[in-house]
Design a protein around this motif. Sequence first.
Motif, PDB file in Angstrom:
ATOM      1  N   UNK A   1      65.314 -18.174 -12.282  1.00 53.05           N
ATOM      2  CA  UNK A   1      65.332 -17.184 -13.174  1.00 53.05           C
ATOM      3  C   UNK A   1      64.262 -18.058 -14.421  1.00 53.05           C
ATOM      4  N   UNK A   2      63.770 -17.305 -15.232  1.00 54.87           N
ATOM      5  CA  UNK A   2      62.836 -17.486 -16.418  1.00 54.87           C
ATOM      6  C   UNK A   2      63.238 -16.838 -17.427  1.00 54.87           C
ATOM      7  N   UNK A   3      63.965 -17.615 -18.490  1.00 55.00           N
ATOM      8  CA  UNK A   3      64.325 -16.757 -19.631  1.00 55.00           C
ATOM      9  C   UNK A   3      63.548 -17.454 -20.999  1.00 55.00           C
ATOM     10  N   UNK A   4      62.855 -16.391 -21.622  1.00 56.53           N
ATOM     11  CA  UNK A   4      62.148 -16.773 -22.939  1.00 56.53           C
ATOM     12  C   UNK A   4      62.725 -16.151 -24.066  1.00 56.53           C
ATOM     13  N   UNK A   5      63.320 -16.815 -24.971  1.00 57.07           N
ATOM     14  CA  UNK A   5      63.929 -16.184 -25.719  1.00 57.07           C
ATOM     15  C   UNK A   5      62.891 -15.704 -27.065  1.00 57.07           C
ATOM     16  N   UNK A   6      62.029 -14.757 -26.818  1.00 52.82           N
ATOM     17  CA  UNK A   6      61.159 -14.423 -27.651  1.00 52.82           C
ATOM     18  C   UNK A   6      61.505 -12.889 -28.524  1.00 52.82           C
ATOM     19  N   UNK A   7      62.748 -12.499 -28.032  1.00 53.08           N
ATOM     20  CA  UNK A   7      63.098 -11.225 -28.848  1.00 53.08           C
ATOM     21  C   UNK A   7      62.693  -9.914 -28.048  1.00 53.08           C
ATOM     22  N   UNK A   8      63.490  -8.958 -28.503  1.00 51.76           N
ATOM     23  CA  UNK A   8      63.290  -7.619 -27.518  1.00 51.76           C
ATOM     24  C   UNK A   8      61.847  -7.169 -27.818  1.00 51.76           C
ATOM     25  N   UNK A   9      61.410  -7.181 -29.034  1.00 45.43           N
ATOM     26  CA  UNK A   9      59.877  -6.503 -29.423  1.00 45.43           C
ATOM     27  C   UNK A   9      58.854  -7.358 -28.765  1.00 45.43           C
ATOM     28  N   UNK A  10      59.087  -8.153 -27.925  1.00 49.49           N
ATOM     29  CA  UNK A  10      58.023  -9.247 -27.167  1.00 49.49           C
ATOM     30  C   UNK A  10      58.294  -9.224 -25.710  1.00 49.49           C
ATOM     31  N   UNK A  11      58.708  -8.106 -24.941  1.00 49.89           N
ATOM     32  CA  UNK A  11      59.019  -7.826 -23.897  1.00 49.89           C
ATOM     33  C   UNK A  11      57.773  -8.514 -22.956  1.00 49.89           C
ATOM     34  N   UNK A  12      56.619  -8.047 -23.095  1.00 50.85           N
ATOM     35  CA  UNK A  12      55.340  -8.039 -22.238  1.00 50.85           C
ATOM     36  C   UNK A  12      55.122  -9.725 -22.594  1.00 50.85           C
ATOM     37  N   UNK A  13      55.512 -10.317 -23.589  1.00 54.52           N
ATOM     38  CA  UNK A  13      55.323 -11.827 -23.701  1.00 54.52           C
ATOM     39  C   UNK A  13      56.131 -12.415 -22.723  1.00 54.52           C
ATOM     40  N   UNK A  14      57.294 -11.921 -22.842  1.00 53.55           N
ATOM     41  CA  UNK A  14      58.490 -12.787 -22.028  1.00 53.55           C
ATOM     42  C   UNK A  14      57.835 -12.464 -20.351  1.00 53.55           C
ATOM     43  N   UNK A  15      57.187 -11.128 -20.095  1.00 58.15           N
ATOM     44  CA  UNK A  15      56.833 -11.070 -18.671  1.00 58.15           C
ATOM     45  C   UNK A  15      55.794 -11.969 -18.331  1.00 58.15           C
ATOM     46  N   UNK A  16      55.067 -11.939 -19.184  1.00 60.55           N
ATOM     47  CA  UNK A  16      53.922 -13.091 -19.147  1.00 60.55           C
ATOM     48  C   UNK A  16      54.078 -14.385 -18.827  1.00 60.55           C
ATOM     49  N   UNK A  17      55.256 -14.897 -19.745  1.00 57.76           N
ATOM     50  CA  UNK A  17      55.582 -16.340 -19.632  1.00 57.76           C
ATOM     51  C   UNK A  17      56.428 -16.461 -18.251  1.00 57.76           C
ATOM     52  N   UNK A  18      57.169 -15.510 -17.873  1.00 59.99           N
ATOM     53  CA  UNK A  18      57.662 -15.411 -16.440  1.00 59.99           C
ATOM     54  C   UNK A  18      56.754 -15.584 -15.301  1.00 59.99           C
ATOM     55  N   UNK A  19      55.744 -14.708 -15.486  1.00 61.92           N
ATOM     56  CA  UNK A  19      54.569 -14.925 -14.402  1.00 61.92           C
ATOM     57  C   UNK A  19      53.909 -16.249 -14.538  1.00 61.92           C
TER      58      UNK A  19
END
Length: 273
Positions: free
Chosen positions: A204-222
């Motif tokens: 699992x990869x969790x980046x605490x960037x807030x709900x407004x940055x869902x695309x950023x979180x997905x990119x960090x996970x990738x």
Amino acid sequence: MGFSLSLTYCFLSASLLLMGHRLPAQPVAKQSEFAVTEYEHHDKYFEQITYVGKRKDHFIVNTYLKDSTLYRIDNYRYIDQGNLIGVLAVRHGPSKILYDDGRLYLTCDYNMNVLNGAFIVYYNDGSIKRRELYKNGTLKKSVCYDPDGAEQVCEPFYQQIKFMGNEKELTEYLIKSLVPVLDGTSLRLFPVKLVVNDIGQIIEVVSEVGRDNAKVAASIKRIVQEMPRWRENESNWKPATMDGSPVSGVWVMQVYRDRNFLQVSLPHSARSN
């Protein structure tokens, strides 16, 4: 197996007790003027929480497996940190962990969320495996025994996850990959948490960037998932160990950005020697 789950729970606090903080729960079953009990259910276990005393600022948590096997008992108390932080719950008092058959595995004592006093680990037959003494969270003495009772060298009871590659190469890869992802965002400082299982795999990869940055979180996970293997035929991470057995753990990086400057800080305790 409940034994391994209890070990992970003891030090990682994977439920609401994360990092010693606990949100006040609403009692649901009043027993008496001085004791109130409630239950919290999770995927692999459930908790029986009993609040005691007139102020209900002390509570005891009995944790059970789904088959109702008791595997640990903990004491907590609420402390008021003021208006900015609010009320927190910290471990305070004795804690016990049990083997699956109900025999005592570990006993220790906490003072305001840090170990204080005796920390004892037992073999299944009841003989002592490890005896340690803590003072306000600092280990003062440690003695370990083999199954025959002979003294042996003590390894740390809990050992953090270790990154097995070159940390400079890792940070360079992350910075190069993250710069275009964070460009145009207002993000400045945030953690990226990697959950590493007991065989060294990221699950699992969790980046605490807030709900407004869902695309950023997905990119960090990738980016994390596409990370190269730094050593041939080896996992990038050596899993955490508890009492010599591999367990799942959390590896946390901090990302800091200021205009065109980007820094990734790795957890010092997790670096390989």
